[in-house]
Scaffold this motif. Sequence first.
Motif, mmCIF file in Angstrom:
data_model
loop_
_atom_site.group_PDB
_atom_site.id
_atom_site.type_symbol
_atom_site.label_atom_id
_atom_site.label_comp_id
_atom_site.label_asym_id
_atom_site.label_seq_id
_atom_site.Cartn_x
_atom_site.Cartn_y
_atom_site.Cartn_z
ATOM 1 N N VAL A 79 0.710 -1.132 -0.015
ATOM 2 C CA VAL A 79 -0.035 -0.032 0.101
ATOM 3 C C VAL A 79 0.869 1.307 0.168
ATOM 4 N N VAL A 80 1.971 1.356 0.921
ATOM 5 C CA VAL A 80 2.743 2.208 0.974
ATOM 6 C C VAL A 80 3.572 2.732 -0.371
ATOM 7 N N ALA A 81 4.269 1.543 -0.958
ATOM 8 C CA ALA A 81 4.688 1.690 -2.351
ATOM 9 C C ALA A 81 3.803 2.366 -3.251
ATOM 10 N N LEU A 82 2.449 1.945 -3.485
ATOM 11 C CA LEU A 82 1.525 2.172 -4.255
ATOM 12 C C LEU A 82 1.183 3.736 -4.269
ATOM 13 N N GLN A 83 1.212 4.064 -2.799
ATOM 14 C CA GLN A 83 0.764 5.501 -2.522
ATOM 15 C C GLN A 83 2.056 6.435 -2.960
ATOM 16 N N GLU A 84 3.084 5.842 -2.719
ATOM 17 C CA GLU A 84 4.523 6.707 -3.089
ATOM 18 C C GLU A 84 4.545 6.644 -4.674
ATOM 19 N N TYR A 85 4.140 5.654 -5.551
ATOM 20 C CA TYR A 85 4.087 5.778 -6.775
ATOM 21 C C TYR A 85 2.968 6.656 -7.213
ATOM 22 N N ALA A 86 1.728 6.709 -6.680
ATOM 23 C CA ALA A 86 0.719 7.696 -7.090
ATOM 24 C C ALA A 86 1.269 9.271 -6.820
ATOM 25 N N SER A 87 1.869 9.243 -5.744
ATOM 26 C CA SER A 87 2.257 10.933 -5.170
ATOM 27 C C SER A 87 3.330 11.287 -5.855
ATOM 28 N N GLY A 88 4.182 10.291 -6.674
ATOM 29 C CA GLY A 88 5.385 10.795 -7.406
ATOM 30 C C GLY A 88 6.780 10.575 -6.159
ATOM 31 N N ALA A 89 6.696 10.176 -5.289
ATOM 32 C CA ALA A 89 7.548 9.918 -4.397
ATOM 33 C C ALA A 89 8.322 8.750 -4.688
ATOM 34 N N ARG A 90 7.864 7.909 -5.439
ATOM 35 C CA ARG A 90 8.577 6.721 -6.312
ATOM 36 C C ARG A 90 8.554 7.346 -7.533
ATOM 37 N N SER A 91 9.716 6.871 -8.246
ATOM 38 C CA SER A 91 9.585 7.260 -9.882
ATOM 39 C C SER A 91 9.771 5.898 -10.749
ATOM 40 N N PHE A 92 8.875 5.378 -11.474
ATOM 41 C CA PHE A 92 8.931 4.728 -12.496
ATOM 42 C C PHE A 92 7.507 4.845 -13.270
ATOM 43 N N PRO A 93 7.774 5.130 -14.474
ATOM 44 C CA PRO A 93 6.467 5.893 -15.105
ATOM 45 C C PRO A 93 5.232 4.781 -15.310
ATOM 46 N N THR A 94 5.475 3.486 -15.468
ATOM 47 C CA THR A 94 4.407 2.511 -15.696
ATOM 48 C C THR A 94 3.698 2.481 -14.291
ATOM 49 N N MET A 95 4.619 2.279 -13.017
ATOM 50 C CA MET A 95 3.835 2.239 -11.912
ATOM 51 C C MET A 95 3.070 3.647 -11.534
ATOM 52 N N GLN A 96 3.928 4.466 -11.761
ATOM 53 C CA GLN A 96 3.049 5.880 -11.308
ATOM 54 C C GLN A 96 1.801 6.172 -12.227
#
Length: 118
Positions: A79-96
């Motif tokens: 859940v945290v990883a998905l939230q971070e992708y959604a917010s842009g805190a994690r960067s990978f275009p497909t996952m974002q």
Amino acid sequence: MTLRAKTAVRALPALAATVLFAMSGQVCAQDTAVVGDPKAAQGKISMCIGCHGIPAYKAAFPEVVHVPKIAGQNAEYIVVALQEYASGARSFPTMQAIAQNLSPQDMADLAAYYSNLK
């Protein structure tokens, strides 16, 4: 009334507001917890299995990366990883792109599903 008593009387509304604010934050935090449903996720996993369902898969866009195995991963971590992708805190275009289209319930459902796989 002494100066000390007057100061205490003036401070009471601020103290009460602070206590109420702190308590309301705790109530809100408890109310916003989303419980995932692994069965509900079965209709949502199609966007995940293309990469995460293939052993030793490597994605080639935007660069070659090893796609992590998420089966059996901790639900809270997912859940945290998905939230971070959604917010842009994690960067990978497909996952974002995928995460930005997930609701909190979708994220919780997917996390519950994948955390129960081995």
